[in-house]
Structure formats: structure tokens, C-alpha cells
Design a protein around this motif. Structure first.
Motif, PDB file in Angstrom:
ATOM      1  N   GLU A 294     -61.428  35.338   3.594  1.00 15.30           N
ATOM      2  CA  GLU A 294     -62.239  34.191   3.173  1.00 15.30           C
ATOM      3  C   GLU A 294     -62.978  33.502   4.310  1.00 15.30           C
ATOM      4  N   MET A 295     -62.632  33.765   5.567  1.00 18.22           N
ATOM      5  CA  MET A 295     -63.211  33.010   6.683  1.00 18.22           C
ATOM      6  C   MET A 295     -64.684  33.339   6.899  1.00 18.22           C
TER       7      MET A 295
ATOM      8  N   MET B  45     -64.505  39.738  13.582  1.00 17.25           N
ATOM      9  CA  MET B  45     -63.613  40.589  14.358  1.00 17.25           C
ATOM     10  C   MET B  45     -62.774  39.690  15.257  1.00 17.25           C
ATOM     11  N   ARG B  46     -61.640  40.186  15.666  1.00 16.03           N
ATOM     12  CA  ARG B  46     -60.843  39.458  16.646  1.00 16.03           C
ATOM     13  C   ARG B  46     -61.440  39.654  18.041  1.00 16.03           C
ATOM     14  N   HIS B  47     -61.283  38.680  18.923  1.00 17.73           N
ATOM     15  CA  HIS B  47     -61.709  38.847  20.309  1.00 17.73           C
ATOM     16  C   HIS B  47     -60.854  39.946  20.948  1.00 17.73           C
ATOM     17  N   ASP B  48     -61.514  40.899  21.561  1.00 16.24           N
ATOM     18  CA  ASP B  48     -60.778  41.955  22.260  1.00 16.24           C
ATOM     19  C   ASP B  48     -59.906  41.342  23.353  1.00 16.24           C
ATOM     20  N   TRP B  49     -58.658  41.795  23.445  1.00 18.43           N
ATOM     21  CA  TRP B  49     -57.700  41.187  24.363  1.00 18.43           C
ATOM     22  C   TRP B  49     -58.143  41.283  25.827  1.00 18.43           C
ATOM     23  N   VAL B  50     -58.549  42.466  26.240  1.00 21.35           N
ATOM     24  CA  VAL B  50     -58.942  42.668  27.634  1.00 21.35           C
ATOM     25  C   VAL B  50     -60.221  41.899  27.950  1.00 21.35           C
TER      26      VAL B  50
ATOM     27  N   TYR C 294     -65.315  35.053  15.337  1.00 21.30           N
ATOM     28  CA  TYR C 294     -64.040  35.631  15.759  1.00 21.30           C
ATOM     29  C   TYR C 294     -62.942  35.308  14.748  1.00 21.30           C
ATOM     30  N   ILE C 295     -62.144  36.310  14.394  1.00 20.13           N
ATOM     31  CA  ILE C 295     -60.918  36.095  13.636  1.00 20.13           C
ATOM     32  C   ILE C 295     -59.920  35.402  14.558  1.00 20.13           C
ATOM     33  N   PRO C 296     -59.243  34.340  14.109  1.00 19.90           N
ATOM     34  CA  PRO C 296     -58.273  33.674  14.982  1.00 19.90           C
ATOM     35  C   PRO C 296     -57.241  34.650  15.546  1.00 19.90           C
ATOM     36  N   GLY C 297     -56.974  34.495  16.844  1.00 20.26           N
ATOM     37  CA  GLY C 297     -56.128  35.446  17.549  1.00 20.26           C
ATOM     38  C   GLY C 297     -54.690  35.497  17.074  1.00 20.26           C
ATOM     39  N   ASP C 298     -54.198  34.418  16.438  1.00 19.91           N
ATOM     40  CA  ASP C 298     -52.809  34.454  15.971  1.00 19.91           C
ATOM     41  C   ASP C 298     -52.655  35.225  14.666  1.00 19.91           C
TER      42      ASP C 298
ATOM     43  N   LEU D   2     -42.054  39.834  16.059  1.00 27.40           N
ATOM     44  CA  LEU D   2     -43.225  39.709  15.195  1.00 27.40           C
ATOM     45  C   LEU D   2     -43.665  38.245  15.226  1.00 27.40           C
ATOM     46  N   PRO D   3     -44.802  37.929  15.849  1.00 29.87           N
ATOM     47  CA  PRO D   3     -45.243  36.532  15.913  1.00 29.87           C
ATOM     48  C   PRO D   3     -45.332  35.900  14.524  1.00 29.87           C
ATOM     49  N   ASP D   4     -45.004  34.619  14.442  1.00 30.39           N
ATOM     50  CA  ASP D   4     -44.824  33.943  13.159  1.00 30.39           C
ATOM     51  C   ASP D   4     -46.028  34.024  12.243  1.00 30.39           C
ATOM     52  N   ASN D   5     -47.234  33.890  12.796  1.00 33.04           N
ATOM     53  CA  ASN D   5     -48.428  33.813  11.947  1.00 33.04           C
ATOM     54  C   ASN D   5     -49.197  35.126  11.871  1.00 33.04           C
ATOM     55  N   ALA D   6     -48.617  36.209  12.367  1.00 33.13           N
ATOM     56  CA  ALA D   6     -49.327  37.494  12.410  1.00 33.13           C
ATOM     57  C   ALA D   6     -49.542  38.046  11.002  1.00 33.13           C
TER      58      ALA D   6
END
Length: 266
Positions: A114-115, A122-127, A186-190, A213-217
Motif C-alpha cells: 500500500e505504500m 524498493m528497499r535501500h541497498d545495504w552496501v 524507499y521501502i522502510p528498512g525494518d 528474526l527482527p520484530d518488524n521484518a
């Protein structure tokens, strides 16, 4: 009634049909809408019968793309662009949420679905994020072919130049093109996390505790190593990426799929 259009691509034989089936099950168990699931592939054997198969096309620009990818030493890396063609699914209405096959769905996908309506997400690439550079990560991506058909058209129009500029990276091309058009979020990183960065921890933590497993993943990405098949039984292929057997991965990826679809599909 609104439905969720979901897509993935499977070319070659690196990933078996169980990866597609488990992704399909994970999505439909974690979104509050009817799911229409598509897989673009040349190997449809073993896929659950409710998965809609799209033939893997031989693109007219394939030779040019392969030549540019060979220079970048990233053969096959931009095959996903075939998903972006307007009219690929003739009766499609609305956006598509796409996934790579090396991800596991672990929570409600509604916030991602929905965002930022009308945007490529897309999520921000980690690197790239650590280096302060603006590039999305391609494991999870939402787009609307009716609005973002230029992702296919612009590459088709000048293939070698586009692939060269993106250094053979589909995610760099997709996110940068969306940013250039003002069509990117960007999709939120959490919500979309990395197994190796967010679940393992660095030595000695990964040796002393089970993966978390992170809580909001909502989606866990297994980019690089270990992949899911490694992590579920324990991975010893790298000092830094060592992983004890992951019980929650087995639960979300295998056990819940078998309970949902039946043993033969999980």
C-alpha cells in the motif's frame, strides 16, 4: 474486489520449483487480498497449479544486453527487465509486487503493497546505503507497468548504453531511472531485512547465538551467502557468515508452506 498481483522470475536451474512454491505460499499467507501470482520461467515443471506461468521471452535486445553484461562481468544480471514491459499481462490492473527467489516472507506485506501509490518501491541497498549512495535493492520491488513501462522501453531503445551506465546492475538501473523520473520511494528498512546483516551478527555473535528474526521484518533477503537451503541446516562456508541452524526459517519457509499447500509442494 481488489487483488494483489505478485511476480517473480526463474531462469535456469539454480533455484528449484520449491523456491517459487514457498514464495507463493508465503505471500498468500501474509497479505489480506486475493493473490494472483505469476512466475516467468522456461522451467515450469513442479510449480503449484495456482501459479500463472509466463514464458521467458527472447528479447529483441538480448544480444546487445549480453554483450554489455559480458564487459561488466555480470552475465544474466538484467534478465528481470523483461518483467517491466507494459502489456506483459494483458488484463492486468494496478501495481505488481515482485520478489527475487532468495527471500522468505515472515510477516504482513500490506504496508509494502500500500505504500507510496504510483511509485516504484524498493528497499535501500545495504552496501550503497552505508556508502551514502542512492540505490535500491532488487530483492523486493513494486511497480505499475501502466505507469513505469519506461523501465523496459528506455533500455530497449538504447540497450548497450543503458546497461553500461548501470554497470550491469538491474537494481541500479531500475532505482536510478525511477529517481530520475520522480517515481521512486524507499521501502522502510525494518520491513525488508538482510539475513547476513540483520539476523546473524558478526563473529563471535553468530557462533554463540541462533539467528534472530527482527520484530518488524516482513521479508528476509538471503542475498549472497548463505541461501535459505544453507541457513536452515546451518552454514559453515564462511567465518563471517557462519550460521547456526535457523528454526524460524524452517518454520516460515518450509513447515508453513507444507501446511498450506501440502507436502508435495513444500
Amino acid at each position: 474486489m481488489q487483488q494483489a498481483n505478485i511476480i517473480c522470475i526463474k531462469w535456469g536451474t539454480l533455484f528449484g520449483p520449491e523456491y517459487v512454491n514457498r514464495l507463493y505460499s508465503g505471500v498468500r499467507r501474509n497479505i489480506g487480498l486475493p493473490v494472483r501470482f505469476f512466475c516467468m520461467t522456461e522451467h515450469a515443471e513442479g510449480l503449484h497449479p495456482d501459479i500463472n506461468v509466463l514464458p521467458l521471452p527472447n528479447e529483441p535486445f538480448q544480444k546487445e544486453m549480453d554483450a554489455a553484461l559480458a564487459v561488466a562481468n555480470r552475465q544474466g544480471a538484467m534478465r528481470k527487465v523483461s518483467l517491466f514491459r507494459q502489456g506483459l499481462i494483458p488484463d492486468l490492473e494496478g501495481p505488481i509486487l515482485g520478489f527475487d527467489l532468495d527471500v522468505v516472507i515472515t510477516g504482513d506485506l500490506t504496508p509494502i503493497w500500500e505504500m507510496a501509490p504510483g511509485k516504484i518501491a524498493m528497499r535501500h541497498d545495504w552496501v550503497e546505503a552505508r556508502k551514502g549512495r542512492p540505490t535500491g535493492h532488487g530483492s523486493v520491488f513494486r511497480f505499475d507497468p501502466a505507469l513505469h513501462g519506461y523501465l523496459y522501453d528506455d533500455l530497449a531503445a538504447d540497450t548497450y548504453k543503458v546497461v553500461e551506465a548501470a554497470r550491469g546492475s538491474e537494481q541500479r538501473y531500475t532505482s536510478h531511472k525511477g529517481m530520475e523520473k520522480g517515481d521512486f520511494a524507499y521501502i522502510p528498512g525494518d520491513l525488508v531485512v538482510s539475513y547476513k546483516y540483520d539476523c546473524l551478527g558478526l563473529p563471535p555473535v553468530n557462533y554463540l547465538r541462533d539467528p534472530v528474526l527482527p520484530d518488524n521484518a516482513r521479508v528476509v533477503c538471503f542475498h549472497g551467502r548463505p541461501k535459505m537451503s544453507d541457513a536452515v541446516v546451518g552454514y559453515k562456508g564462511s567465518l563471517i557468515r557462519y550460521s547456526r541452524p535457523c528454526a524460524w526459517l524452517k518454520d516460515h519457509w518450509i513447515d508453513r508452506t507444507r501446511a498450506d499447500l501440502g507436502e508435495q509442494w513444500g
